[in-house]
Write a protein that holds these residues in place. Structure first.
Motif, PDB file in Angstrom:
ATOM      1  N   ALA A 117       0.820  -1.469   0.037  1.00  0.00           N
ATOM      2  CA  ALA A 117      -0.100  -0.045   0.098  1.00  0.00           C
ATOM      3  C   ALA A 117       0.879   1.292  -0.139  1.00  0.00           C
ATOM      4  O   ALA A 117       0.538   2.122  -0.684  1.00  0.00           O
ATOM      5  N   LEU A 118       1.948   1.223   0.671  1.00  0.00           N
ATOM      6  CA  LEU A 118       2.834   2.566   0.740  1.00  0.00           C
ATOM      7  C   LEU A 118       3.325   2.771  -0.522  1.00  0.00           C
ATOM      8  O   LEU A 118       4.014   3.828  -0.600  1.00  0.00           O
ATOM      9  N   ALA A 119       3.622   1.815  -1.409  1.00  0.00           N
ATOM     10  CA  ALA A 119       4.165   1.929  -2.725  1.00  0.00           C
ATOM     11  C   ALA A 119       3.304   2.703  -3.701  1.00  0.00           C
ATOM     12  O   ALA A 119       3.682   2.864  -4.703  1.00  0.00           O
ATOM     13  N   LEU A 120       1.908   2.728  -3.270  1.00  0.00           N
ATOM     14  CA  LEU A 120       0.834   3.142  -4.261  1.00  0.00           C
ATOM     15  C   LEU A 120       0.994   4.949  -4.073  1.00  0.00           C
ATOM     16  O   LEU A 120       1.181   5.277  -3.074  1.00  0.00           O
ATOM     17  N   PRO A 121       0.376   5.631  -5.043  1.00  0.00           N
ATOM     18  CA  PRO A 121       0.186   7.144  -4.853  1.00  0.00           C
ATOM     19  C   PRO A 121      -1.168   7.103  -4.062  1.00  0.00           C
ATOM     20  O   PRO A 121      -2.112   7.318  -4.542  1.00  0.00           O
ATOM     21  N   LEU A 122      -0.908   7.394  -2.655  1.00  0.00           N
ATOM     22  CA  LEU A 122      -1.891   7.428  -1.646  1.00  0.00           C
ATOM     23  C   LEU A 122      -2.367   8.870  -1.403  1.00  0.00           C
ATOM     24  O   LEU A 122      -1.384   9.792  -1.626  1.00  0.00           O
ATOM     25  N   ASN A 123      -3.530   9.035  -1.025  1.00  0.00           N
ATOM     26  CA  ASN A 123      -3.545  10.520  -0.635  1.00  0.00           C
ATOM     27  C   ASN A 123      -2.890  10.500   0.573  1.00  0.00           C
ATOM     28  O   ASN A 123      -2.765   9.584   1.604  1.00  0.00           O
ATOM     29  N   SER A 124      -2.650  11.863   1.223  1.00  0.00           N
ATOM     30  CA  SER A 124      -1.707  11.906   2.382  1.00  0.00           C
ATOM     31  C   SER A 124      -2.713  11.509   3.640  1.00  0.00           C
ATOM     32  O   SER A 124      -1.973  11.184   4.464  1.00  0.00           O
ATOM     33  N   TYR A 125      -3.765  11.597   3.586  1.00  0.00           N
ATOM     34  CA  TYR A 125      -4.673  11.372   4.876  1.00  0.00           C
ATOM     35  C   TYR A 125      -4.612   9.618   4.991  1.00  0.00           C
ATOM     36  O   TYR A 125      -4.693   9.226   6.118  1.00  0.00           O
ATOM     37  N   THR A 126      -4.771   8.957   3.839  1.00  0.00           N
ATOM     38  CA  THR A 126      -4.501   7.561   3.975  1.00  0.00           C
ATOM     39  C   THR A 126      -3.309   7.040   4.459  1.00  0.00           C
ATOM     40  O   THR A 126      -3.141   6.068   5.237  1.00  0.00           O
ATOM     41  N   ARG A 127      -2.147   7.791   3.892  1.00  0.00           N
ATOM     42  CA  ARG A 127      -0.836   7.580   4.198  1.00  0.00           C
ATOM     43  C   ARG A 127      -0.670   7.768   5.684  1.00  0.00           C
ATOM     44  O   ARG A 127      -0.111   6.962   6.491  1.00  0.00           O
ATOM     45  N   ALA A 128      -1.420   9.036   6.340  1.00  0.00           N
ATOM     46  CA  ALA A 128      -1.337   9.095   7.816  1.00  0.00           C
ATOM     47  C   ALA A 128      -2.090   8.032   8.602  1.00  0.00           C
ATOM     48  O   ALA A 128      -1.597   7.644   9.690  1.00  0.00           O
ATOM     49  N   LEU A 129      -3.319   7.650   7.950  1.00  0.00           N
ATOM     50  CA  LEU A 129      -4.120   6.609   8.800  1.00  0.00           C
ATOM     51  C   LEU A 129      -3.145   5.285   8.614  1.00  0.00           C
ATOM     52  O   LEU A 129      -3.242   4.399   9.710  1.00  0.00           O
ATOM     53  N   ILE A 130      -2.539   4.826   7.757  1.00  0.00           N
ATOM     54  CA  ILE A 130      -1.613   3.464   7.625  1.00  0.00           C
ATOM     55  C   ILE A 130      -0.463   3.800   8.859  1.00  0.00           C
ATOM     56  O   ILE A 130      -0.337   2.803   9.497  1.00  0.00           O
ATOM     57  N   GLU A 131       0.066   4.834   8.967  1.00  0.00           N
ATOM     58  CA  GLU A 131       1.119   5.304  10.109  1.00  0.00           C
ATOM     59  C   GLU A 131       0.650   5.226  11.322  1.00  0.00           C
ATOM     60  O   GLU A 131       1.167   4.560  12.116  1.00  0.00           O
ATOM     61  N   ALA A 132      -0.740   5.791  11.438  1.00  0.00           N
ATOM     62  CA  ALA A 132      -1.054   5.658  12.918  1.00  0.00           C
ATOM     63  C   ALA A 132      -1.579   4.323  12.970  1.00  0.00           C
ATOM     64  O   ALA A 132      -1.279   3.937  14.276  1.00  0.00           O
ATOM     65  N   ALA A 133      -2.257   3.678  12.429  1.00  0.00           N
ATOM     66  CA  ALA A 133      -2.404   2.200  12.412  1.00  0.00           C
ATOM     67  C   ALA A 133      -1.283   1.113  12.705  1.00  0.00           C
ATOM     68  O   ALA A 133      -1.453   0.290  13.718  1.00  0.00           O
ATOM     69  N   HIS A 134      -0.302   1.464  12.088  1.00  0.00           N
ATOM     70  CA  HIS A 134       1.059   0.619  12.550  1.00  0.00           C
ATOM     71  C   HIS A 134       1.403   0.997  13.840  1.00  0.00           C
ATOM     72  O   HIS A 134       1.991   0.091  14.358  1.00  0.00           O
ATOM     73  N   ALA A 135       1.554   2.319  14.223  1.00  0.00           N
ATOM     74  CA  ALA A 135       2.044   2.547  15.371  1.00  0.00           C
ATOM     75  C   ALA A 135       1.114   1.837  16.682  1.00  0.00           C
ATOM     76  O   ALA A 135       1.642   1.564  17.641  1.00  0.00           O
ATOM     77  N   MET A 136       0.041   1.542  16.361  1.00  0.00           N
ATOM     78  CA  MET A 136      -1.028   0.863  17.380  1.00  0.00           C
ATOM     79  C   MET A 136      -0.727  -0.601  16.972  1.00  0.00           C
ATOM     80  O   MET A 136      -1.562  -1.315  17.734  1.00  0.00           O
ATOM     81  N   GLU A 137      -0.129  -1.138  16.164  1.00  0.00           N
ATOM     82  CA  GLU A 137       0.107  -2.580  15.891  1.00  0.00           C
ATOM     83  C   GLU A 137      -0.913  -3.101  15.157  1.00  0.00           C
ATOM     84  O   GLU A 137      -1.506  -4.190  15.654  1.00  0.00           O
ATOM     85  N   ALA A 138      -1.918  -2.107  14.663  1.00  0.00           N
ATOM     86  CA  ALA A 138      -3.128  -2.756  13.765  1.00  0.00           C
ATOM     87  C   ALA A 138      -3.057  -2.958  12.362  1.00  0.00           C
ATOM     88  O   ALA A 138      -4.130  -3.373  11.808  1.00  0.00           O
ATOM     89  N   PHE A 139      -2.051  -2.562  11.716  1.00  0.00           N
ATOM     90  CA  PHE A 139      -2.040  -2.741  10.422  1.00  0.00           C
ATOM     91  C   PHE A 139      -0.490  -2.744  10.134  1.00  0.00           C
ATOM     92  O   PHE A 139       0.248  -1.744  10.349  1.00  0.00           O
TER      93      PHE A 139
END
Length: 139
Positions: A117-139
């Motif tokens: 997913a991080l290799a895709l052209p993501l909108n910045s809000y989705t990228r921030a969601l992925i980072e926040a979820a990863h920090a919570m060990e949820a993705f």
């Protein structure tokens, strides 16, 4: 006194399939970038109920085990197709995966692991969601 519209409150989520991959969609509303399904909360509708409804409408998927991740805010973002002030309530949830039936809001979908997913052209809000979820060990 201003006559501008108040902020729109929206919901979106990383929906994880049994393999731990999340569903991503490419949409014209975000100028062809990739993001997650979601949408506006209707008046009188609880946020989690709106998330369940939006996923059903946009993808045909039933989601469960909804967990809050983060609040983001988009104010007249050039990534969005029109000027808007949005408060984005972001979640992670689970679903059974499988084929996705898109409505007219998205043009393409993919089940992806975080690195893909991080290799895709993501909108910045989705990228921030992925980072926040990863920090919570949820993705």
């Amino acid at each position: 006194m201003t006559t501008a519209q108040p902020p729109l409150v929206t919901v979106g989520a990383l929906a994880l399939d049994p393999a731990g991959r999340a569903l991503f969609v490419r949409t014209h509303k975000w100028r062809g970038t990739w993001g997650v399904p979601g949408g506006k909360i209707d008046r009188g509708e609880a946020a989690e109920a709106a998330l369940v409804r939006e996923f059903q409408e946009e993808t045909g998927l039933a989601v469960r085990d909804v967990r809050f991740v983060a609040v983001l805010e988009a104010i007249d973002s050039p990534e969005f197709h029109k000027p808007a002030h949005m408060v984005l309530l972001n979640y992670v949830c689970h679903c059974d995966g499988g084929p996705v039936v898109l409505n007219d809001e998205a043009q393409e979908w993919r089940w992806l692991a975080r690195e893909e997913a991080l290799a895709l052209p993501l909108n910045s809000y989705t990228r921030a969601l992925i980072e926040a979820a990863h920090a919570m060990e949820a993705f």
